[in-house]
Design an enzyme around this catalytic site. Structure first.
Site, PDB file in Angstrom:
ATOM      1  N   HIS A 270       0.855  -1.194   0.000  1.00  0.00           N
ATOM      2  CA  HIS A 270       0.000   0.000   0.000  1.00  0.00           C
ATOM      3  C   HIS A 270       0.886   1.238   0.000  1.00  0.00           C
ATOM      4  O   HIS A 270       1.971   1.236   0.571  1.00  0.00           O
ATOM      5  CB  HIS A 270      -0.901   0.018   1.239  1.00  0.00           C
ATOM      6  CG  HIS A 270      -2.068   0.939   1.088  1.00  0.00           C
ATOM      7  ND1 HIS A 270      -1.997   2.276   1.381  1.00  0.00           N
ATOM      8  CD2 HIS A 270      -3.315   0.709   0.641  1.00  0.00           C
ATOM      9  CE1 HIS A 270      -3.160   2.840   1.136  1.00  0.00           C
ATOM     10  NE2 HIS A 270      -3.989   1.916   0.681  1.00  0.00           N
ATOM     11  N   ASP A 328      -8.085  -5.096  -0.490  1.00  0.00           N
ATOM     12  CA  ASP A 328      -8.497  -5.913  -1.637  1.00  0.00           C
ATOM     13  C   ASP A 328      -8.170  -7.388  -1.484  1.00  0.00           C
ATOM     14  O   ASP A 328      -8.585  -8.204  -2.302  1.00  0.00           O
ATOM     15  CB  ASP A 328      -7.802  -5.382  -2.899  1.00  0.00           C
ATOM     16  CG  ASP A 328      -8.270  -3.968  -3.210  1.00  0.00           C
ATOM     17  OD1 ASP A 328      -7.427  -3.055  -3.217  1.00  0.00           O
ATOM     18  OD2 ASP A 328      -9.483  -3.784  -3.374  1.00  0.00           O
TER      19      ASP A 328
END
Ligand code: SDX
Length: 393
Positions: A270, A328
């Site tokens: 991320h 996700d």
């Protein structure tokens, strides 16, 4: 600390922006919506209440919530002429292509809420987009599978209405399972906003030119579609299905670490979180609930995901680079268990993120000192030189 940067005395660029909506502490793995922790909201609140919080800054009273829910409910239908718009797409178009096109076209159907200088029009446009995105996404799905559109119902709550529009057919009654509806509502809450991610920054930049709100949200949809961003949930499930069984995991871990191999572990890493994405924790619990409900608690993709996470979190490459599962990583497993094709995963992310895009857009356009965005560049091209005629080249 405000994120405002000054490149030189004569030029102040808002390379970032000041916002009061969402706070992320990437090192601690903390996410707050208007100060409230995401895990508390996922557990105790519901999506339309979270929408109110993101839009207006405070949790609503019972009366405020009832009024807001009524206003959203009464805007869920689309202009009937938009049915023809849907029919202009090929049946095999990716749902995100349809969603991007239809949202962009909304300004052609709802031009009485496109004047951003009018507070009432800004409010109506915001409510319309929150209300209509589920209908647009559900109809994109129905169109892709050749089934008739199912109209929204005012007796269902937001998440249940979306599931009903996706899975009901005219031939028989479809009753939305409350566990599924709760799981869908939680997925929407987890994806509602995430400060200045790529798609939100796109919406802000588009909005800074005073473009109409529908065009700005369509720009956000386009950016979110990328597999490095919102498209990762589709890419992640397809990766887990490709891995297939836990004994194949080491090969994919090797590939993810190989600089010469473009393969990356989808759902991992991320830009901001250098710790566990707090949304991934809630999503993993939701995955277990939904898989148990549909009787596939031993779903191989969940087993592969959990084993992949265990191995990766012990691997020095991932530990050193602080790569953890993100939102996700488990969302695709949940949506797949609910019966959605992978092509719908990012559309569901988009309908959930619409409220965050709108809240950030409103914050910006209502800022009296906001100016058109103009990110600076570092020029590394050729120095000034004279033109050379083609016969002399
Ligand atoms: C979302 O910004 C947001 O808030 C986005 C989002 C939201 O809610 O809006 O949270 C939603 O987009 C989540 C991210 C979904 N994308 C994926 O899961 C795709 C896989 N992830 C990677 O593509 C990547 O992690 C990114 C794009 C998410 C972040 O890219 P960065 O900023 O390059 O990653 P990083 O700086 O953390 O990388 C550090 C290192 C790099 O290696 P070096 O160049 O330092 O040698 O780790 C490597 C990266 O190459 N790396 C990975 C990896 N992610 C980063 N290596 C293998 N597998 C991965 N998944």
């Amino acid at each position: 600390e405000t994120g405002m940067f000054t490149y030189d005395p004569g030029f102040t660029s808002t390379a970032s922006c000041e916002s009061t909506i969402t706070f992320i502490d990437g090192d601690k793995g903390e996410l707050l919506y208007r100060g409230f922790p995401i895990d508390q909201l996922a557990e105790n609140s519901h999506f339309l209440e979270v929408c109110y919080l993101l839009l207006y800054g405070e949790l609503p009273s019972a009366a405020q919530l009832e009024d807001f829910e009524m206003r959203v409910t009464r805007h869920t239908m689309l202009h009937e002429q938009m049915v023809n718009f849907f029919r202009g797409f090929r049946r095999d178009a990716h749902p995100m292509a349809v969603v991007c096109g239809v949202v962009g076209a909304m300004s052609a159907f709802y031009h009485d809420s496109t004047d951003i200088t009018d507070p009432w029009q800004r409010e109506v446009a915001s409510i319309r987009m929150i209300a209509k995105l589920p209908t647009i996404c559900a109809w994109a799905y129905k169109y892709s599978i050749g089934q008739p559109f199912v109209y929204p119902r005012n007796d269902l709550d937001y998440a249940a209405n979306f599931l009903h529009m996706c899975f009901a057919v005219p031939c028989e009654e479809y009753v939305v399972n409350p566990v599924m509806a709760r799981a869908m509502d939680r997925i929407m809450t987890l994806h509602a906003d995430h400060e200045q991610n790529a798609s939100t920054s796109t919406v802000r930049l588009a909005g800074s030119s005073n473009a109409n709100p529908f065009a700005c949200i369509a720009a956000g949809v386009a950016c979110l579609w990328g597999p490095a961003h919102g498209g990762a949930n589709q890419a992640c499930l397809e990766m887990l299905q490709e891995i297939g069984t836990v004994d194949q995991i080491p090969e994919y871990i090797r590939r993810a670490k190989d600089k010469d191999d473009p393969f990356r572990l989808m759902g991992f890493g991320h830009r901001v979180y250098k710790n566990y994405d707090p949304r991934a924790k809630v999503m993993q619990e939701t995955a277990k609930e939904v898989l148990e409900l549909v009787g596939v608690e031993n779903d191989p993709t969940l087993q592969v995901a959990q084993e992949l996470e265990r191995i990766a979190l012990e691997d020095e490459y991932f530990v050193e680079k602080k790569l953890y599962p993100n939102v996700d990583f488990y969302s695709g497993i949940v949506l797949n268990a609910m019966g959605f094709p992978t092509s719908m995963f990012t559309a569901i992310f988009a309908l959930s993120r619409t409220v965050g895009w709108i809240a950030q857009w409103k914050e910006m356009v209502e800022d009296p000192v906001q100016r058109i965005g103009r990110p600076r560049q570092l020029y590394t091209g050729a120095a000034r030189r004279e033109y050379v005629n083609v016969e002399d080249r």
